[in-house]
Design a protein around this motif. Structure first.
Motif, PDB file in Angstrom:
ATOM      1  N   VAL A  21       0.846  -1.192   0.000  1.00 51.16           N
ATOM      2  CA  VAL A  21       0.000   0.000   0.000  1.00 51.16           C
ATOM      3  C   VAL A  21       0.885   1.246   0.000  1.00 51.16           C
ATOM      4  CG1 VAL A  21      -1.806   1.286   1.215  1.00 51.16           C
ATOM      5  CG2 VAL A  21      -1.805  -1.224   1.247  1.00 51.16           C
ATOM      6  N   VAL A  22       0.563   2.185  -0.884  1.00 45.51           N
ATOM      7  CA  VAL A  22       1.283   3.456  -0.958  1.00 45.51           C
ATOM      8  C   VAL A  22       0.492   4.503  -0.185  1.00 45.51           C
ATOM      9  CG1 VAL A  22       2.193   5.258  -2.461  1.00 45.51           C
ATOM     10  CG2 VAL A  22       2.244   2.872  -3.208  1.00 45.51           C
ATOM     11  N   ASN A  23       1.114   5.096   0.808  1.00 40.29           N
ATOM     12  CA  ASN A  23       0.459   6.129   1.619  1.00 40.29           C
ATOM     13  C   ASN A  23       1.225   7.437   1.457  1.00 40.29           C
ATOM     14  OD1 ASN A  23      -0.849   7.715   3.461  1.00 40.29           O
ATOM     15  ND2 ASN A  23      -0.502   6.379   5.219  1.00 40.29           N
ATOM     16  N   LEU A  24       0.700   8.340   0.651  1.00 38.68           N
ATOM     17  CA  LEU A  24       1.344   9.630   0.421  1.00 38.68           C
ATOM     18  C   LEU A  24       0.810  10.718   1.339  1.00 38.68           C
ATOM     19  CD1 LEU A  24       1.677   9.863  -3.473  1.00 38.68           C
ATOM     20  CD2 LEU A  24       3.294   8.974  -1.807  1.00 38.68           C
ATOM     21  N   SER A  25       0.031  10.343   2.334  1.00 37.71           N
ATOM     22  CA  SER A  25      -0.548  11.346   3.233  1.00 37.71           C
ATOM     23  C   SER A  25       0.361  11.681   4.405  1.00 37.71           C
ATOM     24  CB  SER A  25      -1.903  10.854   3.761  1.00 37.71           C
ATOM     25  OG  SER A  25      -1.733   9.783   4.675  1.00 37.71           O
ATOM     26  N   LEU A  26       1.581  11.158   4.409  1.00 32.48           N
ATOM     27  CA  LEU A  26       2.443  11.296   5.579  1.00 32.48           C
ATOM     28  C   LEU A  26       2.662  12.744   5.995  1.00 32.48           C
ATOM     29  CD1 LEU A  26       3.046   8.300   4.856  1.00 32.48           C
ATOM     30  CD2 LEU A  26       5.382   8.699   5.613  1.00 32.48           C
ATOM     31  N   ASP A  27       2.983  13.607   5.047  1.00 32.39           N
ATOM     32  CA  ASP A  27       3.366  14.968   5.405  1.00 32.39           C
ATOM     33  C   ASP A  27       2.211  15.700   6.092  1.00 32.39           C
ATOM     34  OD1 ASP A  27       5.799  16.668   5.068  1.00 32.39           O
ATOM     35  OD2 ASP A  27       4.327  18.052   4.206  1.00 32.39           O
ATOM     36  N   GLY A  28       1.027  15.647   5.500  1.00 28.05           N
ATOM     37  CA  GLY A  28      -0.122  16.302   6.105  1.00 28.05           C
ATOM     38  C   GLY A  28      -0.555  15.638   7.395  1.00 28.05           C
ATOM     39  N   THR A  29      -0.488  14.312   7.438  1.00 28.01           N
ATOM     40  CA  THR A  29      -0.886  13.593   8.642  1.00 28.01           C
ATOM     41  C   THR A  29       0.030  13.918   9.810  1.00 28.01           C
ATOM     42  OG1 THR A  29      -1.786  11.771   7.319  1.00 28.01           O
ATOM     43  CG2 THR A  29      -1.303  11.307   9.620  1.00 28.01           C
ATOM     44  N   MET A  30       1.320  14.064   9.550  1.00 28.75           N
ATOM     45  CA  MET A  30       2.248  14.429  10.615  1.00 28.75           C
ATOM     46  C   MET A  30       1.918  15.812  11.166  1.00 28.75           C
ATOM     47  SD  MET A  30       5.882  12.940   9.198  1.00 28.75           S
ATOM     48  CE  MET A  30       6.827  13.699  10.502  1.00 28.75           C
ATOM     49  N   VAL A  76      -2.312   6.624  -4.809  1.00 29.56           N
ATOM     50  CA  VAL A  76      -1.475   7.814  -4.931  1.00 29.56           C
ATOM     51  C   VAL A  76      -2.331   9.076  -4.873  1.00 29.56           C
ATOM     52  CG1 VAL A  76       0.091   9.081  -6.450  1.00 29.56           C
ATOM     53  CG2 VAL A  76       0.322   6.596  -6.204  1.00 29.56           C
ATOM     54  N   ALA A  77      -3.429   9.102  -5.625  1.00 30.65           N
ATOM     55  CA  ALA A  77      -4.295  10.276  -5.660  1.00 30.65           C
ATOM     56  C   ALA A  77      -4.939  10.523  -4.300  1.00 30.65           C
ATOM     57  CB  ALA A  77      -5.366  10.109  -6.733  1.00 30.65           C
ATOM     58  N   VAL A  78      -5.442   9.466  -3.673  1.00 35.56           N
ATOM     59  CA  VAL A  78      -6.095   9.619  -2.371  1.00 35.56           C
ATOM     60  C   VAL A  78      -5.095  10.117  -1.334  1.00 35.56           C
ATOM     61  CG1 VAL A  78      -7.229   8.391  -0.479  1.00 35.56           C
ATOM     62  CG2 VAL A  78      -7.847   7.883  -2.848  1.00 35.56           C
ATOM     63  N   GLY A  79      -3.905   9.550  -1.327  1.00 32.45           N
ATOM     64  CA  GLY A  79      -2.895   9.971  -0.362  1.00 32.45           C
ATOM     65  C   GLY A  79      -2.470  11.409  -0.562  1.00 32.45           C
ATOM     66  N   PHE A  80      -2.328  11.832  -1.800  1.00 32.63           N
ATOM     67  CA  PHE A  80      -1.914  13.209  -2.078  1.00 32.63           C
ATOM     68  C   PHE A  80      -2.994  14.194  -1.641  1.00 32.63           C
ATOM     69  CE2 PHE A  80      -1.162  16.895  -4.886  1.00 32.63           C
ATOM     70  CZ  PHE A  80       0.154  17.160  -4.528  1.00 32.63           C
ATOM     71  N   ILE A  81      -4.262  13.873  -1.908  1.00 34.09           N
ATOM     72  CA  ILE A  81      -5.362  14.741  -1.475  1.00 34.09           C
ATOM     73  C   ILE A  81      -5.430  14.795   0.045  1.00 34.09           C
ATOM     74  CG2 ILE A  81      -7.875  14.985  -1.437  1.00 34.09           C
ATOM     75  CD1 ILE A  81      -7.891  13.803  -4.271  1.00 34.09           C
ATOM     76  N   LEU A  82      -5.204  13.660   0.702  1.00 33.68           N
ATOM     77  CA  LEU A  82      -5.240  13.619   2.160  1.00 33.68           C
ATOM     78  C   LEU A  82      -4.148  14.493   2.775  1.00 33.68           C
ATOM     79  CD1 LEU A  82      -5.991   9.894   3.086  1.00 33.68           C
ATOM     80  CD2 LEU A  82      -7.332  11.904   3.734  1.00 33.68           C
ATOM     81  N   THR A  83      -2.972  14.496   2.182  1.00 33.16           N
ATOM     82  CA  THR A  83      -1.889  15.300   2.766  1.00 33.16           C
ATOM     83  C   THR A  83      -2.198  16.779   2.663  1.00 33.16           C
ATOM     84  OG1 THR A  83       0.528  15.365   2.974  1.00 33.16           O
ATOM     85  CG2 THR A  83      -0.350  15.615   0.769  1.00 33.16           C
ATOM     86  N   LEU A  84      -2.844  17.211   1.575  1.00 33.53           N
ATOM     87  CA  LEU A  84      -3.241  18.616   1.446  1.00 33.53           C
ATOM     88  C   LEU A  84      -4.367  18.950   2.427  1.00 33.53           C
ATOM     89  CD1 LEU A  84      -3.211  18.997  -2.449  1.00 33.53           C
ATOM     90  CD2 LEU A  84      -1.426  19.651  -0.835  1.00 33.53           C
ATOM     91  N   LEU A  85      -5.344  18.057   2.545  1.00 33.66           N
ATOM     92  CA  LEU A  85      -6.466  18.288   3.450  1.00 33.66           C
ATOM     93  C   LEU A  85      -5.999  18.347   4.900  1.00 33.66           C
ATOM     94  CD1 LEU A  85      -9.519  18.453   4.056  1.00 33.66           C
ATOM     95  CD2 LEU A  85      -9.564  15.947   4.047  1.00 33.66           C
ATOM     96  N   CYS A  86      -5.176  17.387   5.316  1.00 37.12           N
ATOM     97  CA  CYS A  86      -4.697  17.351   6.699  1.00 37.12           C
ATOM     98  C   CYS A  86      -3.841  18.564   7.024  1.00 37.12           C
ATOM     99  CB  CYS A  86      -3.909  16.071   6.956  1.00 37.12           C
ATOM    100  SG  CYS A  86      -4.905  14.563   6.965  1.00 37.12           S
ATOM    101  N   ARG A  87      -3.048  18.999   6.062  1.00 33.90           N
ATOM    102  CA  ARG A  87      -2.210  20.182   6.306  1.00 33.90           C
ATOM    103  C   ARG A  87      -3.066  21.419   6.564  1.00 33.90           C
ATOM    104  NH1 ARG A  87       0.698  22.598   1.247  1.00 33.90           N
ATOM    105  NH2 ARG A  87      -1.485  23.224   0.977  1.00 33.90           N
ATOM    106  N   ASP A  88      -4.076  21.641   5.714  1.00 34.21           N
ATOM    107  CA  ASP A  88      -4.937  22.809   5.891  1.00 34.21           C
ATOM    108  C   ASP A  88      -5.753  22.713   7.172  1.00 34.21           C
ATOM    109  OD1 ASP A  88      -3.970  23.817   3.542  1.00 34.21           O
ATOM    110  OD2 ASP A  88      -5.655  23.140   2.312  1.00 34.21           O
TER     111      ASP A  88
END
Length: 300
Positions: free
Chosen positions: A6-15, A62-74
């Motif tokens: 599983v690819v999780n690109l939400s790391l930056d926003g989730t952190m 990839v798309a879901v993780g990228f959207i999540l990182t932007l959402l979590c950051r905001d």
């Protein structure tokens, strides 16, 4: 998580979101440990959304993780605004008896926050789990060949969801480490911006091996510390140069590691055994099933 495919690109926003929640909960309850638990739950919630959309509904991971990182950051900056620049508790320093008083080993390993010692234990624990347990073998099998694992009776989707949630919890703890230990407090910028992307690069740098990934993390930290000391010795140089320098150096190192997979380098390795010996020790090969959707009902 990536060893499970599983690819999780939400790391930056989730952190970032976890760092904010950890500080908010710790400040409200006067308990840093409650903040850590809350941050872990936030990380699991973010990973749960990825599991639901990426694994359950077969959307692009990839798309879901990228959207999540932007959402979590905001969300982190919006919801955390009341706690910006406010005082709050932080984790205490644990001192190892005898070792903590030594001149060199003391600052190195003898006096740190609990999250540092937790990370050291996780390096050994994850290596043992991956390569010395049946559950670790099942995890690697799901990431390499989900069809073969399914044929052997493993519940692929359940295993992937489980380790995605566990990975999310660890990401949440990483966020808590920033706001409660590394850089106590909350504000903008927080200090962990970009760390999630670096973590993803370090996974590749380490060849999806826990010990090698840890070495990559220490290498990046060494670059950051070196930048601080160079800034003191070169006061006429622009300060942002030293703050940004570790990132391109890490990217160039990542490119150098992956260069070993190029056809020309492989040809040289076949001619010169010394090159082959070096490349073989640091071969970067991603799990074969990484990011690939698997629907068990289609296999029945």
């Amino acid at each position: 998580t990536e060893r499970a495919g599983v690819v999780n690109l939400s790391l930056d926003g989730t952190m970032l979101l976890s760092a904010m929640v950890a500080f908010a909960v710790a400040a409200s309850s006067d308990s840093p440990w409650l903040g850590v638990i809350a941050a872990a739950l936030v990380g699991m919630a973010s990973a749960g959304i990825l599991s639901l959309l990426g694994l359950g509904l077969s959307r692009s991971q990839v798309a879901v993780g990228f959207i999540l990182t932007l959402l979590c950051r905001d969300l982190a900056y919006f919801l955390g605004n009341p706690y910006s620049r406010q005082p709050g508790p932080e984790m205490t320093i644990w001192k190892i008896p005898v070792v903590g008083d030594l001149p060199f080993l003391g600052p190195l390993i003898g006096r740190h926050s609990p999250v540092v010692y937790l990370s050291l234990a996780l390096i050994v624990g994850m290596w043992w789990f991956f390569y010395r347990t049946q559950a670790g073998l099942n995890l690697r099998a799901v990431g390499e060949s989900p069809k073969a694992a399914f044929g052997r009776g493993l519940r692929v989707r359940r295993i992937r969801v489980t380790y995605t949630l566990i990975g999310g919890a660890l990401v949440g703890i990483a966020g808590a480490a920033f706001s409660l230990a590394v850089k106590p407090g909350w504000g903008r910028p927080q200090g962990c911006e970009g760390s999630g992307w670096i973590a993803l690069a370090i996974v590749i740098f380490g060849g999806w091996h826990p010990v090698r990934a840890a070495l990559g993390a220490y290498f990046f930290a060494m670059l950051q510390v070196a930048g601080i000391h160079l800034q003191d010795h070169l006061p006429n140089w622009p300060a942002p140069l030293f703050q940004v320098a570790p990132f391109p150096v890490m990217i160039l190192t990542l490119l150098a590691v992956n260069l070993g997979q190029a056809d020309r380098v492989q040809d040289l390795a076949r001619r010169y055994p010394l090159i082959q010996k070096f490349i073989g020790k640091w071969r970067v090969t991603s799990p074969a099933g990484l990011g690939r959707d698997f629907r068990p009902e289609e296999e029945l």
